[in-house]
Scaffold this motif. Structure first.
Motif, PDB file in Angstrom:
ATOM      1  N   GLN A 109       0.699  -1.124  -0.042  1.00 43.16           N
ATOM      2  CA  GLN A 109      -0.068  -0.058  -0.040  1.00 43.16           C
ATOM      3  C   GLN A 109       0.854   1.213   0.048  1.00 43.16           C
ATOM      4  OE1 GLN A 109      -2.410  -0.879   3.444  1.00 43.16           O
ATOM      5  NE2 GLN A 109      -4.201  -0.862   2.267  1.00 43.16           N
ATOM      6  N   LEU A 110       1.919   1.215   0.579  1.00 43.94           N
ATOM      7  CA  LEU A 110       2.826   2.296   0.937  1.00 43.94           C
ATOM      8  C   LEU A 110       4.185   2.140   0.777  1.00 43.94           C
ATOM      9  CD1 LEU A 110       1.288   3.605   4.430  1.00 43.94           C
ATOM     10  CD2 LEU A 110       0.451   4.395   2.056  1.00 43.94           C
ATOM     11  N   VAL A 111       4.799   3.383   0.322  1.00 44.83           N
ATOM     12  CA  VAL A 111       6.338   3.241   0.272  1.00 44.83           C
ATOM     13  C   VAL A 111       6.704   2.832   1.716  1.00 44.83           C
ATOM     14  CG1 VAL A 111       8.601   4.465   0.007  1.00 44.83           C
ATOM     15  CG2 VAL A 111       6.564   4.932  -1.671  1.00 44.83           C
ATOM     16  N   HIS A 112       7.748   2.148   2.068  1.00 45.41           N
ATOM     17  CA  HIS A 112       8.207   1.845   3.296  1.00 45.41           C
ATOM     18  C   HIS A 112       8.876   3.118   3.902  1.00 45.41           C
ATOM     19  CE1 HIS A 112      11.012   0.031   6.397  1.00 45.41           C
ATOM     20  NE2 HIS A 112       9.906  -1.063   6.081  1.00 45.41           N
ATOM     21  N   GLY A 113       8.785   2.797   5.189  1.00 48.17           N
ATOM     22  CA  GLY A 113       9.067   4.184   5.930  1.00 48.17           C
ATOM     23  C   GLY A 113      10.733   4.498   5.726  1.00 48.17           C
ATOM     24  N   LEU A 114      11.424   3.718   5.673  1.00 47.49           N
ATOM     25  CA  LEU A 114      12.714   3.744   5.473  1.00 47.49           C
ATOM     26  C   LEU A 114      13.106   4.662   4.058  1.00 47.49           C
ATOM     27  CD1 LEU A 114      14.482   0.567   6.892  1.00 47.49           C
ATOM     28  CD2 LEU A 114      14.265   2.862   8.131  1.00 47.49           C
ATOM     29  N   LEU A 115      12.151   4.525   3.330  1.00 46.24           N
ATOM     30  CA  LEU A 115      12.354   5.230   2.110  1.00 46.24           C
ATOM     31  C   LEU A 115      11.607   6.472   1.543  1.00 46.24           C
ATOM     32  CD1 LEU A 115      12.663   1.938  -0.363  1.00 46.24           C
ATOM     33  CD2 LEU A 115      14.477   3.235   0.962  1.00 46.24           C
ATOM     34  N   GLN A 116      10.644   6.700   2.535  1.00 44.88           N
ATOM     35  CA  GLN A 116      10.012   8.095   2.376  1.00 44.88           C
ATOM     36  C   GLN A 116      10.506   9.320   2.433  1.00 44.88           C
ATOM     37  OE1 GLN A 116       6.594   7.734   5.346  1.00 44.88           O
ATOM     38  NE2 GLN A 116       5.987   5.628   4.309  1.00 44.88           N
ATOM     39  N   THR A 117      10.050  10.309   1.625  1.00 44.83           N
ATOM     40  CA  THR A 117      10.346  11.597   1.888  1.00 44.83           C
ATOM     41  C   THR A 117       9.750  12.176   2.846  1.00 44.83           C
ATOM     42  OG1 THR A 117       8.840  12.409   0.346  1.00 44.83           O
ATOM     43  CG2 THR A 117      10.744  11.716  -1.041  1.00 44.83           C
ATOM     44  N   GLU A 118      10.236  13.479   3.024  1.00 41.73           N
ATOM     45  CA  GLU A 118       9.675  14.025   4.455  1.00 41.73           C
ATOM     46  C   GLU A 118       8.248  14.396   4.054  1.00 41.73           C
ATOM     47  OE1 GLU A 118      10.416  18.097   7.177  1.00 41.73           O
ATOM     48  OE2 GLU A 118      12.102  17.322   6.089  1.00 41.73           O
ATOM     49  N   ALA A 119       7.982  14.834   2.801  1.00 42.17           N
ATOM     50  CA  ALA A 119       6.565  15.566   2.543  1.00 42.17           C
ATOM     51  C   ALA A 119       5.735  14.312   2.245  1.00 42.17           C
ATOM     52  CB  ALA A 119       6.888  16.008   1.199  1.00 42.17           C
ATOM     53  N   TYR A 120       6.149  13.270   1.789  1.00 37.90           N
ATOM     54  CA  TYR A 120       5.418  11.986   1.661  1.00 37.90           C
ATOM     55  C   TYR A 120       5.017  11.352   3.321  1.00 37.90           C
ATOM     56  CZ  TYR A 120       3.833   7.305  -0.033  1.00 37.90           C
ATOM     57  OH  TYR A 120       3.131   6.010   0.053  1.00 37.90           O
ATOM     58  N   ALA A 121       5.916  11.421   4.014  1.00 40.74           N
ATOM     59  CA  ALA A 121       5.756  10.910   5.256  1.00 40.74           C
ATOM     60  C   ALA A 121       4.630  11.908   5.892  1.00 40.74           C
ATOM     61  CB  ALA A 121       6.872  11.036   6.010  1.00 40.74           C
ATOM     62  N   ARG A 122       4.718  13.086   5.976  1.00 42.76           N
ATOM     63  CA  ARG A 122       4.052  14.179   6.480  1.00 42.76           C
ATOM     64  C   ARG A 122       2.331  14.145   6.001  1.00 42.76           C
ATOM     65  NH1 ARG A 122       5.066  18.542   9.576  1.00 42.76           N
ATOM     66  NH2 ARG A 122       7.332  18.293   9.073  1.00 42.76           N
ATOM     67  N   ALA A 123       2.342  14.133   4.637  1.00 47.87           N
ATOM     68  CA  ALA A 123       0.854  13.781   4.056  1.00 47.87           C
ATOM     69  C   ALA A 123       0.334  12.514   4.938  1.00 47.87           C
ATOM     70  CB  ALA A 123       1.316  13.729   2.675  1.00 47.87           C
ATOM     71  N   LEU A 124       1.156  11.488   4.940  1.00 46.73           N
ATOM     72  CA  LEU A 124       0.333  10.169   5.471  1.00 46.73           C
ATOM     73  C   LEU A 124       0.015  10.359   7.131  1.00 46.73           C
ATOM     74  CD1 LEU A 124       3.027   7.392   4.135  1.00 46.73           C
ATOM     75  CD2 LEU A 124       0.331   7.978   3.606  1.00 46.73           C
ATOM     76  N   LEU A 125       0.920  11.151   7.762  1.00 47.23           N
ATOM     77  CA  LEU A 125       0.921  11.015   9.202  1.00 47.23           C
ATOM     78  C   LEU A 125      -0.088  12.374   9.719  1.00 47.23           C
ATOM     79  CD1 LEU A 125       4.668  10.762  10.084  1.00 47.23           C
ATOM     80  CD2 LEU A 125       2.755   9.039  10.661  1.00 47.23           C
ATOM     81  N   THR A 126      -0.291  13.174   8.784  1.00 50.40           N
ATOM     82  CA  THR A 126      -1.240  14.195   9.267  1.00 50.40           C
ATOM     83  C   THR A 126      -2.544  13.914   9.113  1.00 50.40           C
ATOM     84  OG1 THR A 126       0.171  15.952   8.260  1.00 50.40           O
ATOM     85  CG2 THR A 126      -1.863  16.665   8.454  1.00 50.40           C
ATOM     86  N   VAL A 127      -3.035  12.713   8.245  1.00 48.11           N
ATOM     87  CA  VAL A 127      -4.431  12.353   8.093  1.00 48.11           C
ATOM     88  C   VAL A 127      -4.779  11.957   9.460  1.00 48.11           C
ATOM     89  CG1 VAL A 127      -5.664  10.382   7.492  1.00 48.11           C
ATOM     90  CG2 VAL A 127      -3.853  11.301   5.877  1.00 48.11           C
ATOM     91  N   ASP A 128      -4.240  11.229  10.347  1.00 46.92           N
ATOM     92  CA  ASP A 128      -4.979  10.811  11.765  1.00 46.92           C
ATOM     93  C   ASP A 128      -4.059  11.467  12.993  1.00 46.92           C
ATOM     94  OD1 ASP A 128      -6.869   9.258  10.949  1.00 46.92           O
ATOM     95  OD2 ASP A 128      -5.291   7.396  10.592  1.00 46.92           O
TER      96      ASP A 128
END
Length: 282
Positions: A109-128
């Motif tokens: 479903q997602l790019v693994h956390g070790l390979l995520q960009t900061e913007a991608y991670a922020r978009a995911l984590l901001t949801v919840d």
């Protein structure tokens, strides 16, 4: 407002960090504002970190170490502080991940956390977790530091093609994320493969999972649901999932062909142009 005397330095790494910062700042006979001037931030920020109201960053920690002459103490402590910001059920896995010598992961479903960009991670984590997004993003980026340490683990990632098409954070964020994946082609210990839609049914369709291998300890299998993680060293589970992972690798495109697919999706779906050397991958 939390008073420093109310902090229990043994309550958490964040409390200990704040308590130590206050103690050493006062030992140096500096006010919060004076220390802030030395490290190019406000005295208010220093106060928030001293009272565990705000999580420090790596830049802040490095500047504090330089200003107070603490020989890297706060920078070393930061890893524990940020790890403590991870969900409680994930912290045990994060500790084992940091010790692993070989990480094999399949992500559907997602790019693994070790390979995520900061913007991608922020978009995911901001949801919840909008109010805690800064801390959680910092913790996720801190996890990634294992890839640049002196003796990094081998990281082998197999992604379902759908991960490339699932837009996270908008077109620009996804374009940058796919370009970031391409950058790992030059990393000596990271390999990335994509399972294309054309494969059809395969052994990874039950969900994402990770296998951790260690130099001196038993292998571990890890999977997670919405609010919990499952980790086991059961030998039968390890055997079955190791075979399953090998089948995923066999079904996936080669790393070179995977890069071609990532480049095509990046250009056609997200409008990002590849660099000339990215186009020559075959």
């Amino acid at each position: 407002m939390v008073r420093i005397n109310d902090l229990d330095p043994g309550a958490s790494p964040l409390d200990y960090y704040g308590w130590e910062l206050r103690r050493l700042r006062e030992a140096a006979e500096l006010s919060q504002s004076q220390l802030g001037e030395c490290i190019f931030c406000t005295g208010s920020l220093v106060g928030q970190i001293e009272t565990a109201k705000k999580v420090p960053t790596r830049d802040f920690s490095e500047r504090v170490d330089a200003a107070l002459g603490t020989d890297g103490a706060f920078t070393r402590l930061l890893g524990l502080v940020l790890r403590s910001q991870l969900p409680h059920w994930f912290q045990a896995y994060a500790e084992m991940e940091a010790q692993a010598s070989y990480i094999s992961t399949y992500q559907c479903q997602l790019v693994h956390g070790l390979l995520q960009t900061e913007a991608y991670a922020r978009a995911l984590l901001t949801v919840d977790h909008e109010r805690r997004a800064d801390e959680l993003v910092a913790a996720r980026l801190e996890r990634q530091r294992i890839l640049v340490r002196e003796n990094p683990p081998v990281l082998w990632v197999v992604l379902a093609e759908g991960v490339l098409h699932q837009e996270v954070g908008g077109r620009a964020v996804m374009g940058d994320q796919l370009r970031h994946l391409l950058d790992f082609r030059t990393h000596p210990w990271v390999q990335l493969q994509v399972i294309p839609f054309s494969v059809g049914q395969h052994t990874g369709m039950m969900g994402s999972f990770t296998l951790l291998r260690f130099d001196d300890d038993p292998d571990l299998f890890y999977s997670e649901s919405y609010d919990m993680g499952h980790m086991t060293a059961n030998s039968q589970v390890i055997k079955e999932r190791s075979v399953g992972y090998a089948r995923l690798q066999a079904n996936a495109l080669s790393p070179e062909d995977s890069a071609v697919l990532i480049t095509r999706v990046m250009e056609e779906r997200y409008g990002h142009q590849a660099d000339p050397d990215e186009r020559t991958v075959a």
